[in-house]
Scaffold this motif. Structure first.
Motif, short mmCIF file in Angstrom:
data_model
loop_
_atom_site.label_atom_id
_atom_site.label_comp_id
_atom_site.label_asym_id
_atom_site.label_seq_id
_atom_site.Cartn_x
_atom_site.Cartn_y
_atom_site.Cartn_z
N ALA A 1 -15.58 -5.19 1.30
CA ALA A 1 -15.87 -6.40 1.00
C ALA A 1 -15.06 -7.74 1.20
O ALA A 1 -15.20 -8.77 1.71
CB ALA A 1 -16.37 -6.44 -0.66
N VAL A 2 -13.73 -7.31 0.87
CA VAL A 2 -12.63 -8.31 1.21
C VAL A 2 -12.77 -8.61 2.61
O VAL A 2 -12.55 -9.82 2.71
CB VAL A 2 -11.43 -7.75 0.56
N GLU A 3 -12.52 -7.47 3.41
CA GLU A 3 -12.54 -8.05 4.81
C GLU A 3 -13.56 -8.79 5.51
O GLU A 3 -13.44 -9.46 6.17
CB GLU A 3 -12.26 -6.41 5.65
N ILE B 1 -14.40 -16.33 6.27
CA ILE B 1 -13.53 -17.76 5.94
C ILE B 1 -13.09 -17.90 7.62
O ILE B 1 -13.09 -19.10 7.74
CB ILE B 1 -12.44 -16.94 5.20
N GLU B 2 -12.67 -16.86 8.13
CA GLU B 2 -12.17 -17.24 9.66
C GLU B 2 -13.45 -18.04 10.43
O GLU B 2 -13.23 -18.89 11.05
CB GLU B 2 -11.69 -15.81 10.22
N LEU C 1 -7.35 -0.92 -3.59
CA LEU C 1 -8.78 -1.23 -4.05
C LEU C 1 -9.81 -0.15 -3.51
O LEU C 1 -9.03 0.66 -2.58
CB LEU C 1 -9.21 -2.75 -3.32
N THR C 2 -10.68 0.06 -3.85
CA THR C 2 -11.40 1.15 -3.69
C THR C 2 -12.05 0.66 -2.06
O THR C 2 -12.05 -0.62 -1.78
CB THR C 2 -12.98 1.10 -4.54
N SER D 1 -13.87 -21.62 9.46
CA SER D 1 -12.62 -22.64 9.63
C SER D 1 -12.69 -23.05 11.10
O SER D 1 -13.30 -22.43 12.10
CB SER D 1 -11.50 -22.20 8.90
N ARG E 1 -14.73 -1.91 -1.95
CA ARG E 1 -14.10 -3.37 -2.37
C ARG E 1 -13.27 -3.87 -1.09
O ARG E 1 -13.30 -4.97 -0.81
CB ARG E 1 -13.43 -3.35 -3.56
N ARG E 2 -12.52 -3.08 -0.48
CA ARG E 2 -11.71 -3.33 0.68
C ARG E 2 -12.49 -3.71 1.82
O ARG E 2 -12.33 -4.98 2.27
CB ARG E 2 -11.07 -1.96 1.17
N ALA F 1 -15.22 -10.76 3.56
CA ALA F 1 -15.16 -12.02 2.99
C ALA F 1 -14.04 -12.87 3.82
O ALA F 1 -14.07 -14.02 4.27
CB ALA F 1 -14.67 -12.07 1.62
N TRP F 2 -13.02 -12.05 4.45
CA TRP F 2 -11.92 -12.70 5.12
C TRP F 2 -12.65 -13.25 6.53
O TRP F 2 -12.02 -14.20 7.15
CB TRP F 2 -10.98 -11.60 5.61
N THR F 3 -13.49 -12.32 7.06
CA THR F 3 -13.97 -12.65 8.33
C THR F 3 -14.92 -13.86 8.30
O THR F 3 -14.77 -14.87 9.14
CB THR F 3 -14.99 -11.48 8.84
#
Lengths: 87, 209
Positions: free
Chosen positions: A75-77, A83-84, A68-69, A87, A72-73, A79-81
């Motif tokens: 943005a993904v990280e 999500i954490e 991923l660019t 929860s 985007r990387r 989003a992961w944070t």
């Protein structure tokens, strides 16, 4: 017969239908040639799945990215944070 | 199983570190599959199939986010193949997006796109990456086969990509596509014979037969 040949080429044809298809292709040159062509085609398709992402012409600039660019990387990280945290 | 830690994920929580390692191993394959899914044959006069790099990156980005959510919910079965799992998420994302886009595009008229000089919605713009050079670069060594694949109707192409290229079982492909196994079987048969015919025509046109 096309459906049988297709199933014969990927090994999913079983039982009586398999026996019938095998008997038929042993006697019918046309179907035998079709089966051979299908087997060769499946081999080429399987090989596609194992080819690297990089191109056949490595000297051209701007080769396709293998990841991923960075934007985007990030943005993904993010989003992961999120999500954490949720929860 | 011990997961080797990389410097980049050393500070990440244990769940994320393991997940990142799975991602690291599968990312290339995911992008490759995404590019193949995002390729369209509607490039007009262009002799190349068009690959939208943005579309492929979108798909992978989305799959990684949804994948992490599913992973945290315990929906990844230890011992199973991470690549197959991610590919399923990616393909589902593509199918959902394709369905959404098809519905959306059905309602678009020329007037909607040009009303008061306004630019059309993002999906109507050509991405900067959609150049013949980029499309050519994204091609594999088996260019005639890739082009013949692009020419297949999408329902047939998806089946073929999942089963013959990505090596899904019929049952996995049926589950991913939301169709019965019998439909996968018949679509595969039609796809293989159509592909064979296209390749035969291609070879004949070039005097190879």
């Amino acid at each position: 017969m096309a459906l049988f040949l297709s199933g014969l080429s990927d090994g999913t044809l079983r039982g009586l239908t398999r026996w019938y298809a095998e008997q038929h292709t042993a006697r019918c040159d046309h179907c035998a040639a079709s089966l051979r062509a299908l087997l060769a085609l499946r081999q080429r398709l399987r090989a596609l799945g194992h080819l690297p992402v990089t191109a056949a012409i490595p000297d051209l600039p701007d080769a396709p990215l293998q990841t991923l660019t960075p934007e985007r990387r990030a943005a993904v990280e993010a989003a992961w944070t999120q999500i954490e945290n949720n929860s | 199983m011990t997961v080797p830690e990389t410097p980049k994920n050393a500070d990440a929580p244990p769940d994320r570190a393991r997940f990142m390692e799975m991602v690291r191993r599968c990312e290339m394959a995911l992008l490759r599959a995404a590019r193949r899914l995002c390729r369209s044959g509607s490039g007009g006069a262009s002799r190349y199939a068009v690959v939208s790099e943005d579309c492929a990156q979108d798909l992978v980005q989305d799959a990684l986010v949804r994948g992490y959510e599913a992973y945290r919910q315990g929906r990844f079965r230890e011992g199973s193949s991470p690549q197959a799992w991610f590919l399923r998420i990616l393909t589902n994302g593509f199918i959902n997006e394709h369905r959404r886009r098809t519905r959306w595009e059905a309602g678009v008229t020329v007037d909607t796109l040009t009303a008061q000089g306004a630019a059309g919605p993002p999906s109507t713009h050509a991405a900067a990456s959609e150049t013949p050079e980029r499309a050519l670069l994204a091609d594999t060594l088996d260019e005639p086969l890739e082009r013949a694949l692009v020419a297949l109707p999408e329902s047939l192409r998806l089946c073929l990509l999942l089963v013959d290229v990505e090596e899904y079982s019929y049952a996995e492909a049926a589950e991913t596509l939301g169709v019965p196994v019998g439909t996968v079987r018949s679509r595969l048969s039609r796809a293989r014979f159509q592909l064979q015919e296209s390749l035969h025509d291609y070879a004949k046109d070039r005097g190879l037969l």
